[in-house]
Motif scaffolding. Structure first.
Motif, mmCIF file in Angstrom:
data_model
loop_
_atom_site.group_PDB
_atom_site.id
_atom_site.type_symbol
_atom_site.label_atom_id
_atom_site.label_comp_id
_atom_site.label_asym_id
_atom_site.label_seq_id
_atom_site.Cartn_x
_atom_site.Cartn_y
_atom_site.Cartn_z
ATOM 1 N N GLN A 95 -2.252 -9.112 -5.045
ATOM 2 C CA GLN A 95 -3.350 -7.935 -3.448
ATOM 3 C C GLN A 95 -4.704 -8.026 -4.049
ATOM 4 N N LEU A 152 -10.690 -8.414 2.162
ATOM 5 C CA LEU A 152 -10.706 -7.440 3.211
ATOM 6 C C LEU A 152 -11.955 -6.191 3.151
ATOM 7 N N ILE A 181 6.115 3.098 -9.594
ATOM 8 C CA ILE A 181 6.501 3.763 -8.361
ATOM 9 C C ILE A 181 7.588 3.475 -7.015
ATOM 10 N N HIS A 182 8.085 2.396 -6.902
ATOM 11 C CA HIS A 182 8.635 1.674 -5.881
ATOM 12 C C HIS A 182 9.840 2.055 -5.603
ATOM 13 N N GLN A 211 8.128 -3.822 2.227
ATOM 14 C CA GLN A 211 8.509 -2.711 2.034
ATOM 15 C C GLN A 211 8.553 -2.943 0.027
ATOM 16 N N SER A 212 7.620 -2.733 -0.111
ATOM 17 C CA SER A 212 7.450 -3.378 -1.358
ATOM 18 C C SER A 212 8.172 -2.137 -2.406
ATOM 19 N N GLY A 213 7.608 -1.021 -1.902
ATOM 20 C CA GLY A 213 7.378 0.194 -2.174
ATOM 21 C C GLY A 213 6.498 0.318 -3.726
ATOM 22 N N TYR A 214 5.374 -0.578 -3.259
ATOM 23 C CA TYR A 214 3.747 -0.528 -4.257
ATOM 24 C C TYR A 214 2.982 0.149 -3.139
ATOM 25 N N LEU A 215 2.773 1.587 -3.748
ATOM 26 C CA LEU A 215 1.641 2.434 -3.461
ATOM 27 C C LEU A 215 0.564 1.406 -2.409
ATOM 28 N N ARG A 216 0.349 0.311 -3.593
ATOM 29 C CA ARG A 216 -1.058 -0.386 -3.738
ATOM 30 C C ARG A 216 -1.063 -0.722 -2.579
ATOM 31 N N ASN A 217 0.622 -1.335 -2.024
ATOM 32 C CA ASN A 217 0.442 -2.415 -1.091
ATOM 33 C C ASN A 217 0.441 -1.704 0.166
ATOM 34 N N MET A 233 10.739 2.948 -2.903
ATOM 35 C CA MET A 233 11.138 3.557 -1.644
ATOM 36 C C MET A 233 11.064 2.102 -1.042
ATOM 37 N N ARG A 234 11.457 0.863 -2.107
ATOM 38 C CA ARG A 234 11.352 -0.167 -1.974
ATOM 39 C C ARG A 234 12.600 -0.795 -1.023
ATOM 40 N N GLY A 235 12.483 -1.120 0.323
ATOM 41 C CA GLY A 235 13.173 -1.564 1.016
ATOM 42 C C GLY A 235 14.023 -2.637 0.942
ATOM 43 N N VAL A 295 -9.051 1.931 -4.559
ATOM 44 C CA VAL A 295 -7.366 2.194 -4.176
ATOM 45 C C VAL A 295 -6.685 1.239 -4.773
ATOM 46 N N LEU A 296 -6.768 0.066 -3.966
ATOM 47 C CA LEU A 296 -5.627 -1.171 -3.745
ATOM 48 C C LEU A 296 -6.483 -1.999 -5.369
ATOM 49 N N ASP A 315 2.710 1.469 -10.223
ATOM 50 C CA ASP A 315 3.661 0.810 -9.720
ATOM 51 C C ASP A 315 4.987 0.572 -10.184
ATOM 52 N N ALA A 329 -1.731 0.801 0.611
ATOM 53 C CA ALA A 329 -2.077 0.881 1.619
ATOM 54 C C ALA A 329 -3.832 0.037 2.058
ATOM 55 N N LEU A 330 -2.998 -1.090 1.204
ATOM 56 C CA LEU A 330 -3.742 -2.519 1.452
ATOM 57 C C LEU A 330 -3.532 -2.837 3.168
ATOM 58 N N LEU A 347 -6.510 -2.672 5.771
ATOM 59 C CA LEU A 347 -5.742 -3.794 7.211
ATOM 60 C C LEU A 347 -5.972 -3.216 8.593
ATOM 61 N N ARG A 365 11.384 -7.245 5.075
ATOM 62 C CA ARG A 365 11.819 -6.195 4.305
ATOM 63 C C ARG A 365 10.733 -6.243 3.353
ATOM 64 N N TRP A 366 10.654 -7.621 2.915
ATOM 65 C CA TRP A 366 9.705 -7.749 1.936
ATOM 66 C C TRP A 366 8.072 -6.548 1.673
#
Lengths: 210, 104, 684
Positions: A93, A100, B99-100, C653-659, B102-104, B26-27, B97, C661-662, C666, C650-651
């Motif tokens: 990350q 970016l 809170i996941h 949708q990791s569930g991580y907010l920061r992802n 919503m993981r697919g 944020v990231l 982290d 945002a990334l 992008l 599917r990966w």
């Protein structure tokens, strides 16, 4: 461009703002981060002054740095210091974000500083002069209550909604039985003391016997 | 002092830099409150751009816009922090982290 | 020639039709007697009209036509529904309605107690109407309609007691054999129309000479084809085999249809078409020979039969042979004369035989006197009243029946002065004059006729009763006896119709049949024939007098002719020969067509394998291969592809907010980059 005291002031403020921002990002202590942000806001406020926006500058300091950041500090202290787990779950990350971001910065700088066309300096040129009252409270007020009256009223509604929302979100749910009662602020040892401070004296509550 | 000395482009560049720093925040950070503060940083950077353009155009509308941004930011912070507090109550953590679901 | 005053003529046919309609509609409410009354009245009324018509024809011997309506009109082909009343048809109608009425009356007694008596009389009236259509039609097509209808009635009435399979089979045999004859007949009609352009008698007969000159041989062909029809309907060689089996029907039916009327239709037809036959000498010879040969063959078979009705059946075939031979050689009047007298005495004989059967059945005290009589040899405990070996001595028990039967038998044998003597003698005289070969055959047949007549008399009426049933036989009631007596009178005095010298019938028929110089009455020939007949009777008396025979005994005749008797008894194995030559191959063919061809090939192979199989295969391919395989495959494949892609992606949708945002960042970078390139760098 000649090196005038204004220019120097600008660069100093810019450096301060950027440094404070970076410091905020890197600070592990949330309170420190908040304070760094306050410094950033202040620097930007002074930059507003340089840009003939005195009212906004004062508003920035009063509302942003004064109220919003204080609210932040309240919550930080209520929720305790940051407890970071040691493991990093998203290893790539940070590198990708940095890359970016660098690209983004480059884009911004390019847009801001590179002239659009040879004969058209765009933002690279100095701004034209403005009247003395520009950005003063009188002017702000007159425009605010004429042209932007409707958004102004809407904003008041928005503030009301936000207030209600905040109260609702933080309200405790008392529907459950005594044992299954959801944890209230008083249960937490750290906040119990603060809560007791905030609770009004019991004498006010008791009914007066006739 | 003559505030007309500095080209507006510098302000825009600074605004962009600050904005990018906010994005980075944020990231990279995991503390929900820090992330929120980074968002405020981004808003602030945008405000700076608004003021600069208002100055360049000689129109005060940009400042009015900033006025509203600040107001809305205040409301937003109130609600957002309330949200964080509510989440904290159930999860006992403000690590985003955690809170996941919503993981697919 | 149309005469308006004779509009009542159609009533001759109309009364029987009315009778059968009344019986159909109301028969269930009427009693047995009522039904019989309706039918007999209809027949009698028809006879009365026939008499009136006869009188009218006396005045107008040239005849007249009565037109009813135009039946068919198709281009050139026109067939009216019209009647021709002339001497010939008048004679026929008198015989049909007169004898028919008597038989109807008799049948009321004979069929008493039968549960389907209503249907019986409906059929009988229908038969009368059909036969009258046949003889009264003024053209070949109407004639053929009547021809077919009487065939139908014959079928219905032979198989009247259809509970017994043998009766139904006999009915079918009659119909099928008749049909073969009819096929020839109808081809003849086609040829007539082709050659003459019309089917009306009035058009065809005057043109015969012209057509014969224009198309030689056509007349011969027509007459031969018509002859085929005649052999079928009148039971001549080779299509006679149905008539003995037709005895399965009730005795009144045998009397009316298979003795007096229907079987004479062939004779009538040849007489009606005499104009054609006179110009085809080849056909004439063939007709004559067929008739004579049939007469002799049937007479010999009659000698060897034990069933009382069978003897009479073969006798009928034989006498029909006489008639056919007569009209064949050109002696039309003689043939018609014998037709009339034969109707009298043969009906008499059949009805008397019915009386004998009834009497013996009553003597047996059978539980239901009207159950279908057994055909053929007796079965087990049931006594067959028709087997002559079970009879005997009935002259004493059934006097009246005996007397009338005797009269009929002597008339059949040709004993002077009964009617049969005169008519048979006339035929023999004509045959001697015209065709000696035919004469020889007929004379021989006459001898055998007398012999089997005598044999029958001996076995049935003389000697001692051979069974208890015969010993207790009872005479029949008056309703049956009175018609018998009337017929006996007619059989006795019927010769008066055409006594030589007077020739009443001949002059009457002259107008229709043309004037032919009749053969002179030959006393010598007559005496010889009479002597031959007496000889036959005497021989029969001698053979059968003293020896009582039961079903277990041999026939006494075998003493003289040994094994030849079996040939006579087995009808010269004609049925067996036909069976082997025609019936069995035909059945085999239809069986093969039905099974091998229709069932296995058409049905199994073409239908099941080819059509159904192909269809099933196609649908199976479509259903499984295409539908399941391809279409489902595509659908499932798309689903699986989507699943796979989803699993791979599917990966994100990791569930991580920061992802998330990334990802946003992008996207922003890309858009900004694109815009920059477009606006800043693209344009110099």
């Amino acid at each position: 461009m000649s090196i005038t005291p204004t220019v120097i002031l600008f660069f100093i403020l810019a450096v301060v703002a950027v440094a404070a921002a970076i410091a905020m990002l890197r600070s592990p202590n949330a309170v420190h981060a908040a304070l760094f942000l306050v410094i950033n806001f202040t620097a930007v406020a002074i930059l507003y002054l340089l840009l003939n926006a005195p009212f906004i500058a004062m508003a920035q300091i009063t509302v942003y740095a004064g109220a919003i950041m204080v609210l932040f500090l309240f919550v930080i202290m209520m929720l305790g210091a940051e407890r970071l787990p040691l493991t990093e779950r998203l290893p790539w990350q940070r590198p990708v974000a940095l890359i970016l971001s660098l690209i983004l910065v480059a884009a911004f700088l390019f847009v801001a500083l590179v002239p659009a066309a040879p004969g058209n300096p765009g933002q690279a040129a100095a701004p034209p002069p403005v009247p003395r009252d520009f950005g003063g409270p009188l002017q702000i007020g007159s425009v605010l209550f004429s042209r932007y009256l409707f958004p102004f009223e809407l904003t008041s509604v928005l503030l009301l909604v936000a207030m209600i929302g905040a109260v609702v979100l933080t309200r405790e749910d008392r529907r459950q039985a005594t044992d299954g009662r959801r944890q209230t602020t008083e249960d937490r040892p750290q906040t119990a003391e603060l809560a007791s401070v905030l609770r009004p004296p019991s004498s006010v509550v008791t009914k007066e016997q006739p | 002092m003559n505030p007309t000395d500095i080209p507006i482009g510098y302000y825009i560049a600074l605004s962009g830099l600050l904005f990018t720093l906010g994005v980075l925040g944020v990231l990279i950070r995991r503390n929900a409150i820090i992330i929120f503060m980074a968002v405020e940083l981004m808003l602030n950077a945008a405000n700076l751009a608004f003021i600069a353009f208002a100055r360049e155009q000689g129109a005060v509308d940009g400042q009015l816009f900033v006025f509203f941004v600040i107001t809305v930011a205040a409301a937003e912070v109130a609600v957002g922090l309330a949200l964080i507090v509510a989440i904290f109550r159930t999860r006992r953590s403000i690590d985003v982290d955690e809170i996941h679901m919503m993981r697919g | 020639m149309e005469v308006q005053g004779f509009a009542y003529v159609p009533l001759i046919i109309g009364f029987p039709l009315l009778g059968l309609l009344v019986n159909i509609l109301f028969g269930d409410e009427l009693s047995e007697g009522g039904i019989g009354f309706v039918a007999c009245t209809a027949a009698a009324a028809s006879f009365v009209v026939a008499l009136l018509t006869f009188l009218a024809v006396q005045i107008h011997p040239e005849g007249f036509e009565v037109s009813l309506f135009t039946w068919i009109r198709a281009g050139d082909f026109e067939v009216p529904a019209a009647l021709l009343v002339d001497p010939l048809s008048s004679v026929m109608t008198l015989v049909v309605t007169g004898v028919g009425t008597l038989i109807h009356i008799y049948a009321v007694g004979y069929m008493r107690g039968d549960p389907r008596i209503k249907r019986f009389f409906v059929y009988m009236n229908l038969f009368l109407a059909s036969m009258l259509v046949l003889v009264l039609g003024n053209n070949f097509v109407v004639l053929f309609v009547g021809w077919e209808l009487v065939g139908l009635c014959s079928y219905l009435l032979i198989g009247f007691w259809y509970e017994k399979l043998a009766n139904a089979r006999a009915a079918m045999k009659a119909f099928v054999v008749n049909r073969i004859g009819d096929a020839g007949f109808i081809l003849g009609i086609f040829l007539i129309w082709t050659a003459f352009g019309s089917v009306l008698y009035a058009d065809v007969f005057p043109q015969v000479e012209a057509v014969n000159a224009a198309m030689p041989g056509v007349i011969t062909a027509i007459t031969l084809l018509l002859l085929i029809g005649a052999t079928g309907k009148s039971a001549q060689i080779p299509l006679f085999v149905w008539l003995p089996d037709a005895m399965a029907g009730p005795t009144p039916v045998s009397a009316l249809i298979h003795a007096a009327t229907m079987v004479t239709a062939g004779v009538y037809m040849v007489a009606r078409t005499h104009a054609l036959y006179s110009l085809a000498p080849t056909s004439q010879l063939i007709v004559g020979l067929i008739g004579a040969a049939t007469a002799l063959l049937a007479a010999t078979i009659g000698v060897g039969q034990f069933d009382i009705k069978r003897v009479l059946a073969y006798s009928t075939i034989s006498q029909l042979g006489f008639m056919i031979a007569a009209v064949g050689i050109g002696a039309y009047v003689a043939g018609m004369f014998h037709l009339v007298t034969h109707a009298f005495f043969k009906a008499l004989l059949f009805l008397s035989a019915g009386s004998v059967i009834h009497g013996v059945e009553h003597g047996e005290h059978s539980p239901s006197p009207h159950s279908p009589p057994l055909i053929g040899e007796g079965k087990g405990e049931r006594l067959d009243p028709q087997d002559m070996r079970n009879l005997g001595g009935l002259a004493g028990r059934m006097r009246t029946t005996f007397i009338v039967y005797l009269i009929g038998a002597l008339a059949l044998a040709g004993i002077f002065p009964l009617s049969g003597f005169w008519s048979k003698d006339e035929i023999l005289a004509e045959a001697l004059q015209r065709q000696p070969l035919v004469f020889a055959l007929l004379l021989s047949a006459a001898f055998f006729t007398a012999f089997y007549v005598g044999r029958q008399l001996m076995l049935v009426f003389f000697g001692r009763p051979r069974t208890a049933a015969a010993a207790h036989a009872q005479e029949s009631g008056p309703i049956m006896l009175i018609p018998l007596i009337v017929l006996a009178v007619l059989a006795f005095f019927g010769g008066a119709l055409n006594l030589p010298g007077v020739g009443a019938l001949e002059s009457f028929l002259e107008h229709t049949l043309g004037h032919e110089e009749a053969a002179e009455f030959n006393p010598l020939l007559a005496s010889m024939a009479l002597g031959l007949a007496v000889l036959g009777l005497a021989l029969a008396y001698g053979v059968y007098r003293t020896r009582p025979i039961t079903p277990r005994d041999r026939d006494p005749l075998t003493d003289w002719i040994n094994g030849a008797f079996t040939w006579l008894n087995r009808k010269w194995y004609v049925d067996e020969i036909y069976g082997a030559l025609f019936v069995r191959p035909y059945i085999w063919l239809s069986g093969w067509l039905a099974n091998a061809f229709d069932e296995r090939f058409i049905h199994d192979f073409i239908h099941d394998v080819l059509l159904t199989g192909t269809f099933v295969r196609v649908t199976r391919t479509l259903a499984q291969g295409v539908d399941l395989g391809i279409i489902d495959g595509i659908a499932n494949g798309i689903a699986r592809l989507t699943q796979a892609i989803g699993a791979r992606l599917r990966w994100v949708q990791s569930g991580y907010l920061r992802n998330y945002a990334l990802s946003l960042l992008l996207g922003v970078v890309l858009i900004v980059g694109y815009l920059l390139l477009r606006t800043r760098i693209g344009t110099p």
